[in-house]
Write an enzyme that holds these catalytic residues in place. Sequence first.
Site, PDB file in Angstrom:
ATOM      1  N   LYS A 242      18.135 -15.413  44.227  1.00 19.62           N
ATOM      2  CA  LYS A 242      17.993 -14.446  45.319  1.00 19.62           C
ATOM      3  C   LYS A 242      16.847 -14.871  46.214  1.00 19.62           C
ATOM      4  CE  LYS A 242      18.856 -10.400  47.230  1.00 19.62           C
ATOM      5  NZ  LYS A 242      18.860 -11.089  48.536  1.00 19.62           N
TER       6      LYS A 242
ATOM      7  N   LYS B  59       8.663 -13.048  41.790  1.00 24.24           N
ATOM      8  CA  LYS B  59       8.715 -11.691  42.349  1.00 24.24           C
ATOM      9  C   LYS B  59       9.819 -10.853  41.710  1.00 24.24           C
ATOM     10  CE  LYS B  59       8.180 -11.917  46.702  1.00 24.24           C
ATOM     11  NZ  LYS B  59       8.428 -12.098  48.143  1.00 24.24           N
TER      12      LYS B  59
ATOM     13  N   ASN C 237       9.006  -7.472  61.256  1.00 18.68           N
ATOM     14  CA  ASN C 237       9.645  -6.476  60.387  1.00 18.68           C
ATOM     15  C   ASN C 237       8.633  -5.886  59.406  1.00 18.68           C
ATOM     16  OD1 ASN C 237      10.744  -5.764  57.667  1.00 18.68           O
ATOM     17  ND2 ASN C 237      12.674  -5.838  58.774  1.00 18.68           N
TER      18      ASN C 237
ATOM     19  N   LYS D  55      15.411 -19.736  48.052  1.00 21.16           N
ATOM     20  CA  LYS D  55      14.987 -19.535  49.443  1.00 21.16           C
ATOM     21  C   LYS D  55      15.735 -20.517  50.324  1.00 21.16           C
ATOM     22  CE  LYS D  55      12.038 -16.936  51.733  1.00 21.16           C
ATOM     23  NZ  LYS D  55      11.647 -15.557  51.395  1.00 21.16           N
TER      24      LYS D  55
ATOM     25  N   THR E 153      10.361  -3.460  52.702  1.00 20.69           N
ATOM     26  CA  THR E 153       9.206  -4.288  52.324  1.00 20.69           C
ATOM     27  C   THR E 153       7.918  -3.540  52.672  1.00 20.69           C
ATOM     28  OG1 THR E 153      10.571  -6.212  52.788  1.00 20.69           O
ATOM     29  CG2 THR E 153       8.222  -6.599  52.473  1.00 20.69           C
TER      30      THR E 153
ATOM     31  N   SER F 132      17.037  -5.047  48.416  1.00 21.11           N
ATOM     32  CA  SER F 132      18.126  -6.026  48.512  1.00 21.11           C
ATOM     33  C   SER F 132      18.958  -5.987  47.232  1.00 21.11           C
ATOM     34  CB  SER F 132      17.564  -7.444  48.680  1.00 21.11           C
ATOM     35  OG  SER F 132      17.408  -7.742  50.039  1.00 21.11           O
TER      36      SER F 132
HETATM   37  P1  NAD Z   1       9.197 -11.487  61.313  1.00 20.01           P
HETATM   38  O1  NAD Z   1       9.768 -12.712  61.889  1.00 20.01           O
HETATM   39  O2  NAD Z   1       9.912 -10.203  61.528  1.00 20.01           O
HETATM   40  O3  NAD Z   1       7.700 -11.292  61.822  1.00 20.01           O
HETATM   41  C1  NAD Z   1       6.711 -12.279  61.715  1.00 20.01           C
HETATM   42  C2  NAD Z   1       5.516 -11.795  62.519  1.00 20.01           C
HETATM   43  O4  NAD Z   1       4.444 -12.720  62.359  1.00 20.01           O
HETATM   44  C3  NAD Z   1       5.761 -11.691  64.031  1.00 20.01           C
HETATM   45  O5  NAD Z   1       5.101 -10.568  64.525  1.00 20.01           O
HETATM   46  C4  NAD Z   1       5.089 -12.969  64.574  1.00 20.01           C
HETATM   47  O6  NAD Z   1       4.681 -12.817  65.919  1.00 20.01           O
HETATM   48  C5  NAD Z   1       3.926 -13.042  63.639  1.00 20.01           C
HETATM   49  N1  NAD Z   1       3.301 -14.368  63.574  1.00 20.01           N
HETATM   50  C6  NAD Z   1       3.899 -15.592  63.542  1.00 20.01           C
HETATM   51  N2  NAD Z   1       2.962 -16.554  63.505  1.00 20.01           N
HETATM   52  C7  NAD Z   1       1.774 -15.922  63.493  1.00 20.01           C
HETATM   53  C8  NAD Z   1       0.432 -16.358  63.452  1.00 20.01           C
HETATM   54  N3  NAD Z   1       0.125 -17.656  63.406  1.00 20.01           N
HETATM   55  N4  NAD Z   1      -0.539 -15.412  63.453  1.00 20.01           N
HETATM   56  C9  NAD Z   1      -0.238 -14.095  63.499  1.00 20.01           C
HETATM   57  N5  NAD Z   1       1.001 -13.618  63.541  1.00 20.01           N
HETATM   58  C10 NAD Z   1       1.983 -14.530  63.546  1.00 20.01           C
HETATM   59  O7  NAD Z   1       9.014 -11.796  59.745  1.00 20.01           O
HETATM   60  P2  NAD Z   1       8.861 -10.741  58.584  1.00 20.01           P
HETATM   61  O8  NAD Z   1      10.197 -10.515  58.001  1.00 20.01           O
HETATM   62  O9  NAD Z   1       8.045  -9.611  59.061  1.00 20.01           O
HETATM   63  O10 NAD Z   1       8.048 -11.614  57.514  1.00 20.01           O
HETATM   64  C11 NAD Z   1       6.637 -11.715  57.542  1.00 20.01           C
HETATM   65  C12 NAD Z   1       6.145 -12.244  56.210  1.00 20.01           C
HETATM   66  O11 NAD Z   1       6.572 -11.358  55.171  1.00 20.01           O
HETATM   67  C13 NAD Z   1       6.664 -13.623  55.805  1.00 20.01           C
HETATM   68  O12 NAD Z   1       5.684 -14.291  55.055  1.00 20.01           O
HETATM   69  C14 NAD Z   1       7.852 -13.290  54.909  1.00 20.01           C
HETATM   70  O13 NAD Z   1       8.157 -14.353  54.021  1.00 20.01           O
HETATM   71  C15 NAD Z   1       7.296 -12.090  54.190  1.00 20.01           C
HETATM   72  N6  NAD Z   1       8.308 -11.217  53.599  1.00 20.01           N
HETATM   73  C16 NAD Z   1       9.283 -10.659  54.349  1.00 20.01           C
HETATM   74  C17 NAD Z   1      10.196  -9.795  53.758  1.00 20.01           C
HETATM   75  C18 NAD Z   1      11.252  -9.077  54.548  1.00 20.01           C
HETATM   76  O14 NAD Z   1      11.929  -8.214  53.978  1.00 20.01           O
HETATM   77  N7  NAD Z   1      11.397  -9.339  55.835  1.00 20.01           N
HETATM   78  C19 NAD Z   1      10.124  -9.547  52.381  1.00 20.01           C
HETATM   79  C20 NAD Z   1       9.105 -10.136  51.644  1.00 20.01           C
HETATM   80  C21 NAD Z   1       8.198 -10.970  52.274  1.00 20.01           C
END
Ligand code: NAD
Length: 509
Positions: free
Chosen positions: A82, A106, A313, A118, A253, A450
Amino acid sequence: MADHINPFESALAQLHKAVRFVELSNNPINKLSNQQIKNTLQMLEQPEREVHVNIPVTMDDGTLRMFQGYRIQYNNARGPYKGGIRFHPHVDLHEVKALAFWMSMKCAVADLPLGGSKGGVVVDPKELSAGELERLSRGYARSIADVIGPDKDVPAPDVNTNGTIMGWMVDEFITIKRAEVLRLAEVASKNLDPSSVSLAESRPSVSTKGSRSQSEAGRNFSGSPQAYIDSLRATFTGKAIKDGGSEGREEATGLGGLYILLAILAKFKSKALNPKSKISSKFQTQNSKRLGFRISDLGFPRPLTVAVMGFGNVGYNMVKFLVSHGFNVIAVSDSKGGIHVPSGVNPELTLACKKKNGYLAGCYCSGSVCDLSKGRPITQEQLLELPVDILIPAALENVITKENAPKIKANVILEMANGPTTPEADEILAKRGITVIPDVLANSGGVTVSCFEWEQNLKGQHWTKEDVNKKLKRKMEVAAGAVWETAKKHNTTLRTAAFVVAVERIMKK
Ligand code: NAD
């Protein structure tokens, strides 16, 4: 930010640290020989499968462009692989391997019947038109179609991917599989040799108790082909509701992160209320030295202050739930930079402003208005070093490094991004008594819902949002409790404890 850190090496360093405690552990797992523990460790040092793909996409101007992509299937001891799919120009093999490893940890920490994987594509989606993005998403789904399925590997959104993209991918996958299913159904209806009609994608039974799902591999096709095709929706999670998504997945999340944060803060609170509780002094030093004065704040006589890096997100939803639970979020950032709004950001107005402008800069939205006098621009580094109670990295990995860790003033770091802290920084933070709530615990709410979505698709059910959030809260509290107790028992940090919990659960399978 650190440029040359290999996230997979960081992940393995975390694993090795935890395994020392697994070896010393005084619990039933110790019935395993040291050789068995070594074998599991060796197994966890490499993914089980690496898929490298090159995806041809016809661009709007008629030219063909090739995009490089990966699917890493790390460990499936506890159930189907997953893990999310990331679209980002910096995606590389080391990063995807690290993310797949963390997913394995996780899912085990959250006690889900799933393993870890992944995916990633090297692309800046902002440079693509909507049509090009759809063709790339469908192309990626086609390129990995043979290795995914509800009982094999279940992808989800990650950075720069979302419900719409999952919708395209599941549609592409089902289109490929439908022809195969209908052909097999026709063969079955003509009573041909049953051994020739077993489906490639067999449907797993779902257990919510953390046991490995049992695949009915090789079962002969029976029942309605359409029902079987519908169950293939469980191949992708994070879908829009209309495509078979779960209520609550979009914000899971962030909401899960809030539940974990509240559960850990409550542990500190109950410890403060019960001074005779047997928590060793080293553990206290490592996990609550700097939190000390704040323990009395847990009844929230004043709002705890928070800075959040990332406003996608995870970041946006985190901010929304924190604000609705009385926290004061005074700084947020996106890839273009950050904003400091001392009176506290209004999440909805800030999001609307970001959507309108395309970036956060200048979106000083507090109370009921956005006004330039309410804030100031800050850099990512300044945001990380603000004197706040809680710092939340919610963007990319390796942002908390040995260079900036000594300057961090927050008392608690809630890792909502995956791998935001390098191992050297982790050591520095532990020595400084800053509590780090590790990614494999903090952001496990996303994969938990999920998992609920996968389960609903397989059972043909649709749960209410209230039900989903109630189950999520319970899962998060139990996971936080298990990690806390393990940290206490081994007198170690929450991160090492989370890995100990995960590795022991994987070993038991
Ligand atoms: P996303 O694409 O929706 O958002 C990413 C955000 O980070 C955006 O606001 C972007 O502008 C910002 N960003 C990118 N580069 C940056 C930088 N150098 N400095 C500051 N901000 C920056 O992605 P997401 O889904 O919100 O995921 C964010 C993190 O959370 C990732 O590490 C992802 O692996 C982790 N994550 C996401 C989920 C999920 O359900 N979406 C679950 C677990 C972990």
